[in-house]
Design a protein around this motif. Sequence first.
Motif, mmCIF file in Angstrom:
data_model
loop_
_atom_site.group_PDB
_atom_site.id
_atom_site.type_symbol
_atom_site.label_atom_id
_atom_site.label_comp_id
_atom_site.label_asym_id
_atom_site.label_seq_id
_atom_site.Cartn_x
_atom_site.Cartn_y
_atom_site.Cartn_z
ATOM 1 N N ALA A 268 59.915 100.404 -22.186
ATOM 2 C CA ALA A 268 60.064 100.791 -23.588
ATOM 3 C C ALA A 268 58.794 100.449 -24.354
ATOM 4 C CB ALA A 268 61.263 100.078 -24.213
ATOM 5 N N GLN A 269 58.474 101.287 -25.315
ATOM 6 C CA GLN A 269 57.386 100.999 -26.237
ATOM 7 C C GLN A 269 57.908 100.006 -27.276
ATOM 8 O OE1 GLN A 269 55.427 105.180 -27.063
ATOM 9 N NE2 GLN A 269 57.639 105.404 -26.851
ATOM 10 N N ILE A 270 57.100 99.035 -27.656
ATOM 11 C CA ILE A 270 57.548 98.001 -28.584
ATOM 12 C C ILE A 270 56.865 98.181 -29.928
ATOM 13 C CG2 ILE A 270 57.632 95.522 -29.053
ATOM 14 C CD1 ILE A 270 57.769 95.040 -26.057
ATOM 15 N N LEU A 271 57.682 98.257 -30.976
ATOM 16 C CA LEU A 271 57.180 98.345 -32.342
ATOM 17 C C LEU A 271 57.556 97.069 -33.082
ATOM 18 C CD1 LEU A 271 55.855 99.914 -34.674
ATOM 19 C CD2 LEU A 271 58.120 100.845 -35.213
ATOM 20 N N ASP A 272 56.560 96.288 -33.461
ATOM 21 C CA ASP A 272 56.747 95.040 -34.214
ATOM 22 C C ASP A 272 56.774 95.392 -35.692
ATOM 23 O OD1 ASP A 272 56.420 92.564 -35.542
ATOM 24 O OD2 ASP A 272 55.288 91.733 -33.854
ATOM 25 N N VAL A 273 57.908 95.133 -36.374
ATOM 26 C CA VAL A 273 58.090 95.590 -37.753
ATOM 27 C C VAL A 273 58.019 94.439 -38.758
ATOM 28 C CG1 VAL A 273 59.449 97.557 -36.991
ATOM 29 C CG2 VAL A 273 60.627 95.453 -37.646
ATOM 30 N N ARG A 274 57.458 93.306 -38.332
ATOM 31 C CA ARG A 274 57.295 92.181 -39.253
ATOM 32 C C ARG A 274 56.102 92.417 -40.180
ATOM 33 N NH1 ARG A 274 56.092 87.438 -35.537
ATOM 34 N NH2 ARG A 274 54.809 89.090 -34.594
ATOM 35 N N TRP B 19 52.473 89.050 -37.777
ATOM 36 C CA TRP B 19 51.826 89.685 -36.625
ATOM 37 C C TRP B 19 50.555 88.930 -36.245
ATOM 38 C CZ3 TRP B 19 52.010 93.711 -33.069
ATOM 39 C CH2 TRP B 19 50.784 94.165 -32.563
ATOM 40 N N ASP B 20 49.737 88.613 -37.238
ATOM 41 C CA ASP B 20 48.483 87.917 -36.962
ATOM 42 C C ASP B 20 48.720 86.552 -36.324
ATOM 43 O OD1 ASP B 20 47.078 90.036 -37.984
ATOM 44 O OD2 ASP B 20 46.610 89.080 -39.908
ATOM 45 N N ALA B 21 49.821 85.903 -36.704
ATOM 46 C CA ALA B 21 50.103 84.570 -36.170
ATOM 47 C C ALA B 21 50.517 84.615 -34.699
ATOM 48 C CB ALA B 21 51.193 83.891 -36.987
ATOM 49 N N GLY B 22 50.998 85.743 -34.229
ATOM 50 C CA GLY B 22 51.390 85.868 -32.828
ATOM 51 C C GLY B 22 52.269 87.069 -32.595
ATOM 52 N N HIS B 23 51.883 87.910 -31.605
ATOM 53 C CA HIS B 23 52.669 89.113 -31.329
ATOM 54 C C HIS B 23 52.677 89.397 -29.833
ATOM 55 C CE1 HIS B 23 48.479 90.442 -32.180
ATOM 56 N NE2 HIS B 23 48.683 91.215 -31.130
ATOM 57 N N ILE B 24 53.569 90.290 -29.429
ATOM 58 C CA ILE B 24 53.721 90.658 -28.033
ATOM 59 C C ILE B 24 52.548 91.541 -27.611
ATOM 60 C CG2 ILE B 24 55.192 91.858 -26.362
ATOM 61 C CD1 ILE B 24 57.560 91.204 -28.275
ATOM 62 N N ALA B 25 51.929 91.201 -26.510
ATOM 63 C CA ALA B 25 50.795 91.988 -26.014
ATOM 64 C C ALA B 25 51.235 93.434 -25.769
ATOM 65 C CB ALA B 25 50.255 91.373 -24.722
ATOM 66 N N GLY B 26 50.418 94.365 -26.262
ATOM 67 C CA GLY B 26 50.697 95.780 -26.067
ATOM 68 C C GLY B 26 51.599 96.401 -27.108
ATOM 69 N N ALA B 27 52.137 95.591 -28.012
ATOM 70 C CA ALA B 27 53.017 96.129 -29.052
ATOM 71 C C ALA B 27 52.210 96.867 -30.112
ATOM 72 C CB ALA B 27 53.821 95.000 -29.700
ATOM 73 N N VAL B 28 52.857 97.762 -30.820
ATOM 74 C CA VAL B 28 52.289 98.453 -31.977
ATOM 75 C C VAL B 28 52.872 97.792 -33.223
ATOM 76 C CG1 VAL B 28 52.222 100.653 -33.242
ATOM 77 C CG2 VAL B 28 51.971 100.619 -30.740
ATOM 78 N N HIS B 29 52.063 97.691 -34.267
ATOM 79 C CA HIS B 29 52.525 97.022 -35.480
ATOM 80 C C HIS B 29 52.640 97.983 -36.654
ATOM 81 C CE1 HIS B 29 51.653 94.555 -39.241
ATOM 82 N NE2 HIS B 29 52.842 94.159 -38.839
ATOM 83 N N MET B 30 53.766 97.918 -37.336
ATOM 84 C CA MET B 30 53.946 98.570 -38.628
ATOM 85 C C MET B 30 55.126 97.904 -39.335
ATOM 86 S SD MET B 30 54.697 102.550 -39.691
ATOM 87 C CE MET B 30 53.061 103.128 -39.257
ATOM 88 N N PRO B 31 54.922 97.299 -40.511
ATOM 89 C CA PRO B 31 56.045 96.707 -41.234
ATOM 90 C C PRO B 31 57.150 97.743 -41.464
ATOM 91 C CG PRO B 31 53.971 96.046 -42.230
ATOM 92 C CD PRO B 31 53.641 97.106 -41.220
ATOM 93 N N TYR B 32 58.383 97.285 -41.396
ATOM 94 C CA TYR B 32 59.519 98.220 -41.468
ATOM 95 C C TYR B 32 59.465 99.100 -42.705
ATOM 96 C CZ TYR B 32 61.890 95.548 -45.137
ATOM 97 O OH TYR B 32 62.208 94.955 -46.330
ATOM 98 N N HIS B 33 58.980 98.545 -43.830
ATOM 99 C CA HIS B 33 59.006 99.305 -45.078
ATOM 100 C C HIS B 33 57.914 100.368 -45.155
ATOM 101 C CE1 HIS B 33 55.814 96.492 -46.153
ATOM 102 N NE2 HIS B 33 56.632 95.492 -45.929
ATOM 103 N N ASP B 34 57.009 100.396 -44.176
ATOM 104 C CA ASP B 34 55.966 101.420 -44.147
ATOM 105 C C ASP B 34 56.299 102.576 -43.207
ATOM 106 O OD1 ASP B 34 54.485 99.990 -45.953
ATOM 107 O OD2 ASP B 34 53.082 99.160 -44.490
ATOM 108 N N ILE B 35 57.450 102.541 -42.562
ATOM 109 C CA ILE B 35 57.805 103.576 -41.593
ATOM 110 C C ILE B 35 58.246 104.842 -42.321
ATOM 111 C CG2 ILE B 35 59.339 104.223 -39.705
ATOM 112 C CD1 ILE B 35 59.510 101.271 -38.956
ATOM 113 N N ALA B 36 57.353 105.826 -42.352
ATOM 114 C CA ALA B 36 57.665 107.123 -42.951
ATOM 115 C C ALA B 36 57.677 108.218 -41.895
ATOM 116 C CB ALA B 36 56.654 107.461 -44.037
ATOM 117 N N GLY B 37 57.389 107.843 -40.660
ATOM 118 C CA GLY B 37 57.368 108.744 -39.524
ATOM 119 C C GLY B 37 57.240 107.888 -38.284
ATOM 120 N N VAL B 38 57.174 108.507 -37.130
ATOM 121 C CA VAL B 38 56.948 107.748 -35.898
ATOM 122 C C VAL B 38 55.491 107.280 -35.900
ATOM 123 C CG1 VAL B 38 56.932 107.819 -33.382
ATOM 124 C CG2 VAL B 38 58.701 109.051 -34.658
#
Length: 463
Positions: free
Chosen positions: A370-376, A381-400
Motif C-alpha cells: 500500500a502507498q502511505i499518505l501521512d496526513v499530520r 512530519w519533520d520530527a519523524g515519518h515513515i520512510a517512503g511515505a507521502v506527506h499532505m496534511p488532511y485539510h489540504d487534500i483537494a485531490g489525490v
Amino acid sequence: MLFRQITHDDLGCASYLVGDTKAGVACVVDPKLAIEEYLAVSRYMGVRIEHILETHNHADHVSGHGRLAAATGATIHVHRLAAPEYDHEPFDDGWELALGSVVVRALHTPGHRPEHTAFALTDTARGPEPWAVLTGDSLFVGDVARPDLAVDKEEGARDMHRSLRELLALPAMCEVWPGHLGGSLCGGPAMDMKISSTIAFELAHNALVAEDDPEAFVAQAISALAPQPPNFQAIVALNRGPLHTGRPPLEPLTPRQVAAEQAAGALVIDVRTDLQFDDAHIPGAICNPAVRAGFGTKLAWVADRDRDVILVGRDDEDAKAAAALSAAVGIARIGGYLAGGMTSWREDQRPTASVRRVDVATLHAQGGGAQILDVRERREWDAGHIAGAVHMPYHDIAGVPDGLDPNQPIAAICASGQRSAVAASLLLRAGATQVLHVAGGGVGTWPEPLTATPAPEHVPGPA
C-alpha cells in the motif's frame, strides 16, 4: 466570591463566570456561543449577569456575547482597540470593574492581537493583591499564544514578550486561568491540558515565559507555528460585527432531499463515529465524528462557509449537537440534517460506500502492498515519518496527492487514527478507489525507525 471555569471542550476554549454571591452580581469573560450553562449557574447561585468581558476579538470561535446580552441585558466591555460594530463600553489599560467585593482589573497584553487584554481578579474581602489572572490568549499552561493572527508574526511576538513581563510582575502565587486548553489552534504544541497554573510555576517550567532575551523569544515563538485557524478572518469579522442573538433554523431532510442537496453541491458531513462511517456511509460524504474533540476545527478546515452543509448522524440528536458545534466556528449554512440518521438512508435502500480499516501492524506486514499518505501537520512530519511515505496534511487534500496512484491502495495515517479518518473520506471523494483508514494507532507506533529528514514544503492546490 463566585468563580467558575466553563469550557468548550471541542475547541479547547475556556470562559469564566466571576462574581459576588452576596452582592448578587456577576460577569462572564469570553462567553462561548452556547450560553445555557452561564444562565443555569447564575440562576442556581442567585446572581445577575450584568457584564460581559471579552479579552479580544476571537479568531477561532464565534462568541456568545450577542446571545448572552440579549438574554440578560448585560453590558459588553472590550478594549478600545477592538473597535467592534456592536454596542459596547470600551475600556483601556487599568480599567476596573467592581462586582461587590470582587474587583476585575484590565491588563492590556497585546501580542496575540493588538487589543488583547488579561483580567486580574482581586477578592477584597480576603486581601488587596490579585489571587488570579484570566490570561485569555496570552499566557497558557506550558505555552504562550500564537502571535500571527492580526499582525506580522515577529511584531506580534515582540509585543507578546513585553506583555508577559507585565503578567510575570503579578504575585508568584497568583493563579493563571487561560482562555485555551490543550488542543486549541491558538497556542503551540507545548500547551497543556491542565486547566490552570500559577505565575511561579509557569516561570519555572514554561520555557518561553522564562526567556528574557526578546530576540531569542521571538525566534522560539515563531519557529513552530501551526497552520492558522481555518476561516479565522471570517470569525473575527463575525465577532466584531453586529450582535447575533439567535441561531439559524435546522431543517430535517428525507433521504431523497439529502441526495438532491448533495447533487446540487451541498457538502455532506457524517458526524457518527469513524467505525460507523467505515462500515457504511453516503457516497461522497466526509467523515468527521462529533464525539471526538476537534470536530469544529476539522469542519472549518474542510467546509466552505458559502456552501450548504448537510449533517448525517446516528440519529436526529447527533446531528443537532453537531450543528451547535458547527455554529461555534462560524459554519452557519447548515442546509439541514438527515432525519432518522443513517438508518433512514439504508431503509430507503440508497447506495452506500465503505472504507477498509487496518491497524499499524497489519499495514507494516503488507510491506509494499500500500502507498502511505501521512496526513499530520508539517512539524509532526519533520520530527519523524515513515520512510517512503507521502506527506499532505488532511485539510489540504483537494485531490489525490501527487506521487500516489489513485487506482492502487492508499493508506491514510496520522498519530492516532482521528485525522486519518477525515483524510480517508476526502481521498474517496477525490476519486481514489482503494482507501485504507489506519486506525487504533499511528506513525508513533510504526515498528521501524522513523525518518526525520524534512521533506520539501507542499503547496496546496486549488480547493
